[in-house]
Scaffold this motif. Structure first.
Motif, PDB file in Angstrom:
ATOM      1  N   LEU A  34      71.417  61.748  83.552  1.00 33.71           N
ATOM      2  CA  LEU A  34      72.113  60.799  82.927  1.00 33.71           C
ATOM      3  C   LEU A  34      71.161  60.054  81.785  1.00 33.71           C
ATOM      4  N   LEU A  35      70.030  59.501  82.520  1.00 40.38           N
ATOM      5  CA  LEU A  35      69.239  58.683  81.665  1.00 40.38           C
ATOM      6  C   LEU A  35      68.479  59.660  80.671  1.00 40.38           C
ATOM      7  N   GLY A  36      67.948  60.785  81.168  1.00 40.76           N
ATOM      8  CA  GLY A  36      67.273  61.800  80.132  1.00 40.76           C
ATOM      9  C   GLY A  36      68.110  61.928  79.004  1.00 40.76           C
ATOM     10  N   ALA A  37      69.538  62.256  79.200  1.00 41.57           N
ATOM     11  CA  ALA A  37      70.554  62.616  78.346  1.00 41.57           C
ATOM     12  C   ALA A  37      70.642  61.644  77.195  1.00 41.57           C
ATOM     13  N   VAL A  38      70.726  60.434  77.762  1.00 43.86           N
ATOM     14  CA  VAL A  38      70.845  59.123  76.675  1.00 43.86           C
ATOM     15  C   VAL A  38      69.611  58.924  75.849  1.00 43.86           C
ATOM     16  N   ALA A  39      68.310  59.039  76.709  1.00 44.73           N
ATOM     17  CA  ALA A  39      67.350  59.061  75.868  1.00 44.73           C
ATOM     18  C   ALA A  39      67.084  60.142  74.653  1.00 44.73           C
ATOM     19  N   GLY A  40      67.453  61.329  75.083  1.00 45.30           N
ATOM     20  CA  GLY A  40      67.610  62.425  74.298  1.00 45.30           C
ATOM     21  C   GLY A  40      68.566  62.505  73.185  1.00 45.30           C
ATOM     22  N   ALA A  41      69.729  61.847  73.507  1.00 48.16           N
ATOM     23  CA  ALA A  41      70.766  61.363  72.447  1.00 48.16           C
ATOM     24  C   ALA A  41      70.329  60.735  71.249  1.00 48.16           C
ATOM     25  N   LEU A  42      69.692  59.589  71.827  1.00 48.54           N
ATOM     26  CA  LEU A  42      69.130  58.642  70.798  1.00 48.54           C
ATOM     27  C   LEU A  42      68.210  59.016  69.907  1.00 48.54           C
ATOM     28  N   VAL A  43      67.280  60.002  70.604  1.00 49.96           N
ATOM     29  CA  VAL A  43      66.371  60.484  69.961  1.00 49.96           C
ATOM     30  C   VAL A  43      66.712  61.441  68.826  1.00 49.96           C
ATOM     31  N   LEU A  44      67.850  62.433  69.122  1.00 49.98           N
ATOM     32  CA  LEU A  44      68.358  63.184  67.995  1.00 49.98           C
ATOM     33  C   LEU A  44      68.885  62.386  66.871  1.00 49.98           C
ATOM     34  N   TYR A  45      69.889  61.310  67.363  1.00 54.07           N
ATOM     35  CA  TYR A  45      70.541  60.608  66.343  1.00 54.07           C
ATOM     36  C   TYR A  45      69.751  59.869  65.506  1.00 54.07           C
ATOM     37  N   VAL A  46      68.380  59.214  66.148  1.00 53.44           N
ATOM     38  CA  VAL A  46      67.509  58.459  64.825  1.00 53.44           C
ATOM     39  C   VAL A  46      66.738  59.600  64.300  1.00 53.44           C
ATOM     40  N   LEU A  47      66.213  60.579  64.780  1.00 56.25           N
ATOM     41  CA  LEU A  47      65.489  61.944  63.763  1.00 56.25           C
ATOM     42  C   LEU A  47      66.339  62.245  62.747  1.00 56.25           C
ATOM     43  N   ILE A  48      67.725  62.737  63.035  1.00 54.87           N
ATOM     44  CA  ILE A  48      68.616  63.241  61.997  1.00 54.87           C
ATOM     45  C   ILE A  48      68.958  62.050  61.110  1.00 54.87           C
ATOM     46  N   GLY A  49      68.861  60.998  61.247  1.00 56.04           N
ATOM     47  CA  GLY A  49      69.112  59.608  60.500  1.00 56.04           C
ATOM     48  C   GLY A  49      68.030  59.818  59.459  1.00 56.04           C
TER      49      GLY A  49
END
Length: 552
Positions: A134-149
């Motif tokens: 779960l912690l890994g997924a949250v970190a990955g989701a935030l990274v994708l959201y920021v980079l796509i932004g």
């Protein structure tokens, strides 16, 4: 020309989006492994998903993986999982170009899959095991959201319909190639090149650092176990193995050594992470049906008991005819029959209510062994030593079961922590649930070690040699056949015990051309090894081993 330029920008933008997805997946795994080092290494995302995949893999496919990849089957599985995660992460990155939030949520879904796998593992430690995924997924989701932004830019639009000029941002900023314009879909106008590169670089460095720290902490977590193993001083056995006869080991190049070194001993199990247990905290519980005096033992309790030392050959049920998953070692341990009898266990033939012993490993593996076989006088033991040293971690430290005459999947539980007496009718162990036989006596087999398949044999006399085994029955005779000719009796090395393999040799006078060399054995009961070919499922392979050799 304009169409070509837009397509190039589209390809570049898609590549950056896919790279963002890959970086997000990398981050998720790195953070997950770091979290697992703080929880327990077995809870890592790749480990729990890989373990769940193994549990759900059909027996025939498991068998194929072992035959094809040998002891690298776990590495192949892990690489396959990583490749799948990478592909899906890249696709999520592309999807996030149009649906930024939904694409990021997709990473979270992977975390839920990992958390679900962690909870359903046989060795699950409960809620804490879900944290790494779960912690890994949250970190990955935030990274994708920021980079796509950063990739879409502050003025990007998610629409492909009529709207502002798609070749420039609303603020007149440049496109991906440095010239005015976005992509054909209308997204990416005014992308933040500098912000994207900085965010991607920082993420890559931080993720790598997290992964490295996780590996370091995991290594340190095993230091206590390594120290406890290093501190073990194995006592002298109360019943030592007889000296191995000098003529039990033939001096023939290419033949298997009579005693298999620990580093070369085969390993077949389902553990993606080898358990590293501290001998000082290890406990073994004996309980269940017909146990009138339940017992719990420490490692030191076992060392304080009279120990037996025996040479015993082990064989994996996944060993194909002529295969490598067989080895001979000198084991030191506690006679299992003594422990069972002290707990009040009686053999079924003497009125005992339990006919199956279920051994449980710390990784959740369950193996079922016939109680009658454990109490029939054979040297079944809880082993603490292997070839003069404490058990290696790969082979079950601090304690494992060793039962001569039975395939490993019904007898050789590694990292054992629990023994329950029950019945075959009331409980199916791990492999029985996957269609393997409940009981599995090792079949008589002979193997040609030299010459190797498709070897070029020189003119003259060539020594054909190998090993044969029929544990707990012994090997009485080995015969060799050249092509379809008559059987010739091979010369046997001296037998150590009926529980060990036996080396053999046959001097073959070559004739020019290609030849099939075939071998068969006869066990101590007079039963000749069957020619009938059978696959490993459900109770071990059978058939004669042959090699093709060309003589000059």
């Amino acid at each position: 020309m304009q169409v070509v330029r837009i397509n190039r920008r589209t390809v570049r933008r898609g590549a950056l989006a896919a790279a963002s997805g890959l970086l997000a997946g990398y981050t998720a795994l790195a953070v997950g492994e770091l979290a697992a080092s703080l929880v327990r290494p077995q809870a890592g995302p790749v480990t729990v998903v890989g373990g769940a995949a193994i549990d759900r893999t059909p027996a025939w496919l498991k068998d194929y993986a072992i035959r094809t990849f040998g002891q690298n089957d776990k590495l192949v599985l892990q690489l396959g999982i990583l490749a799948t995660i990478g592909l899906l992460a890249a696709l999520l990155g592309l999807f996030a170009l149009r649906h930024r939030r939904t694409g990021s949520v997709g990473i979270l879904v992977f975390g839920l899959v990992g958390a679900g796998a962690a909870l359903t593992r046989p060795d699950s430690a409960g809620g804490g095991d879900v944290l790494p995924s779960l912690l890994g997924a949250v970190a990955g989701a935030l990274v994708l959201y920021v980079l796509i932004g950063h990739l879409n830019g502050p003025n990007a639009t998610a629409s492909t319909g009529p709207g502002p000029d798609r070749r420039t941002g609303l603020d007149g900023s440049a496109g991906l190639d440095g010239r005015p314009g976005g992509d054909a879909a209308g997204q990416g106008a005014g992308w933040n090149r500098r912000g994207f590169l900085i965010a991607a670089g920082v993420t890559a460095v931080a993720s790598t650092a997290a992964g490295a720290l996780g590996r370091t902490l995991t290594g340190r977590s095993g230091q206590g176990a390594a120290a406890s193993r290093a501190a073990v001083r194995l006592p002298a056995p109360a019943s030592a193995a007889a000296a191995t006869p000098a003529r039990a080991a033939l001096r023939i190049p290419g033949i298997s050594a009579f005693t298999t070194p620990n580093k070369d001993f085969y390993r077949v199990d389902t553990a993606l992470v080898v358990p590293k247990l501290d001998a000082d905290t290890w406990r073994l519980r004996i309980h269940g049906k017909g146990v009138s005096r339940p017992r719990t033992y420490t490692f030191q309790d076992l060392l304080n008991r009279p120990l037996i030392e025996r040479n015993i050959t082990l064989t994996c049920v996944s060993n194909e005819v002529g295969g490598p998953y067989v080895g001979n070692a000198r084991w030191l341990g506690v006679r299992l029959a003594d422990l069972l009898e002290e707990a009040g266990v009686k053999a079924p033939s003497k009125g005992g209510p339990a006919d199956q012993l279920v051994a449980r490993s710390v990784d959740g593996m369950t193996l079922g062994t016939p109680v009658e076989d454990l109490l029939d006088g054979r040297d079944a033991m809880l082993a603490v030593g292997m070839n003069g040293e404490p058990l290696p971690f790969d082979h079950g430290f601090p304690v494992r079961m060793v039962v001569p005459g039975l395939y490993g999947y019904v007898s050789a539980c590694k990292w054992i922590e629990d023994i329950e007496l029950t019945t075959f009718a009331s409980y199916d162990p791990y492999w029985v649930k996957r269609k393997w036989a409940r009981k599995a006596r090792i079949k008589t087999q002979a193997r040609i070690d030299t010459p190797k398949p498709f070897a070029q044999a020189a003119a003259g006399t060539v020594m054909v040699a190998g090993v044969a085994w029929a544990q707990h029955r012994g090997v009485e005779r080995v015969e060799v056949r050249i092509d379809d000719g008559p059987w010739h009796e091979a010369q046997l090395a001296e037998q150590d015990t009926t529980d060990t393999w036996r080396q053999w040799s046959y001097p073959w006078k070559t004739t020019p051309g290609g030849h099939n060399l075939t071998v068969r054995a006869t066990d101590g009961t007079g039963q000749v090894q069957t020619e009938q070919r059978a696959r490993t499922i459900p109770d071990g392979a059978s058939g004669w081993h042959s090699v093709f050799v060309t003589a000059t």
